[in-house]
Write a protein that holds these residues in place. Sequence first.
Motif, PDB file in Angstrom:
ATOM      1  N   SER A   1       0.841  -1.196   0.000  1.00  0.00           N
ATOM      2  CA  SER A   1       0.000   0.000   0.000  1.00  0.00           C
ATOM      3  C   SER A   1       0.873   1.241   0.000  1.00  0.00           C
ATOM      4  O   SER A   1       1.952   1.248   0.606  1.00  0.00           O
ATOM      5  CB  SER A   1      -0.894   0.019   1.244  1.00  0.00           C
ATOM      6  OG  SER A   1      -1.730  -1.095   1.308  1.00  0.00           O
TER       7      SER A   1
ATOM      8  N   THR B   1       0.240   5.345   0.736  1.00  0.00           N
ATOM      9  CA  THR B   1      -0.694   6.387   1.137  1.00  0.00           C
ATOM     10  C   THR B   1       0.037   7.710   1.299  1.00  0.00           C
ATOM     11  O   THR B   1       1.256   7.759   1.453  1.00  0.00           O
ATOM     12  CB  THR B   1      -1.396   6.032   2.461  1.00  0.00           C
ATOM     13  OG1 THR B   1      -0.388   5.924   3.486  1.00  0.00           O
ATOM     14  CG2 THR B   1      -2.129   4.716   2.363  1.00  0.00           C
TER      15      THR B   1
ATOM     16  N   THR C   1      -5.229   5.839  -1.428  1.00  0.00           N
ATOM     17  CA  THR C   1      -4.238   4.762  -1.405  1.00  0.00           C
ATOM     18  C   THR C   1      -4.065   4.182  -2.802  1.00  0.00           C
ATOM     19  O   THR C   1      -5.031   4.123  -3.578  1.00  0.00           O
ATOM     20  CB  THR C   1      -4.685   3.652  -0.440  1.00  0.00           C
ATOM     21  OG1 THR C   1      -4.811   4.196   0.881  1.00  0.00           O
ATOM     22  CG2 THR C   1      -3.676   2.499  -0.403  1.00  0.00           C
TER      23      THR C   1
ATOM     24  N   TYR D   1      -2.568   0.593  -4.388  1.00  0.00           N
ATOM     25  CA  TYR D   1      -2.129  -0.745  -4.026  1.00  0.00           C
ATOM     26  C   TYR D   1      -1.295  -1.354  -5.145  1.00  0.00           C
ATOM     27  O   TYR D   1      -1.574  -1.142  -6.332  1.00  0.00           O
ATOM     28  CB  TYR D   1      -3.330  -1.638  -3.760  1.00  0.00           C
ATOM     29  CG  TYR D   1      -4.177  -1.215  -2.604  1.00  0.00           C
ATOM     30  CD1 TYR D   1      -5.433  -0.647  -2.803  1.00  0.00           C
ATOM     31  CD2 TYR D   1      -3.735  -1.381  -1.296  1.00  0.00           C
ATOM     32  CE1 TYR D   1      -6.220  -0.253  -1.739  1.00  0.00           C
ATOM     33  CE2 TYR D   1      -4.514  -0.993  -0.225  1.00  0.00           C
ATOM     34  CZ  TYR D   1      -5.751  -0.432  -0.448  1.00  0.00           C
ATOM     35  OH  TYR D   1      -6.528  -0.041   0.618  1.00  0.00           O
TER      36      TYR D   1
END
Length: 122
Positions: free
Chosen positions: A19, A21, A76, A78
């Motif tokens: 991830s 962010t 986010t 991924y």
Amino acid sequence: QLVESGGGLVQPGGSLRLSCTASEFTLRYYSIGWFRQAPGKEREGVSFISYGDDSTYYPDSVKGRFALARDNANNTVYLQMNSLKPEDTAVYYCAANNRPFFTIDPGTYNYWGQGTQVTVSS
């Protein structure tokens, strides 16, 4: 300003989801690149997504195994990594720039995370 998570130790053939962010800007308006660097090797780009049209690019080394996805609600991005191989072992970094279409040159990215270790080993 970017934070990666999700790395770890996985057996060959396994999967991980990384991830990326950001707390200070909105990732949907940035093109994102994932890079990796193994000891003694140069930094290598492994996945890219544009903000202009969400187009993606994967080099042959990961094509068909890695996939990017945006989760705009959670700010986010991924990186899903499947069928992992020992040669995927590296520190993985996400990076962002505000160009509408991705670039594979790491020098064009303004923001970088601290990296997350991925180790593929039995």
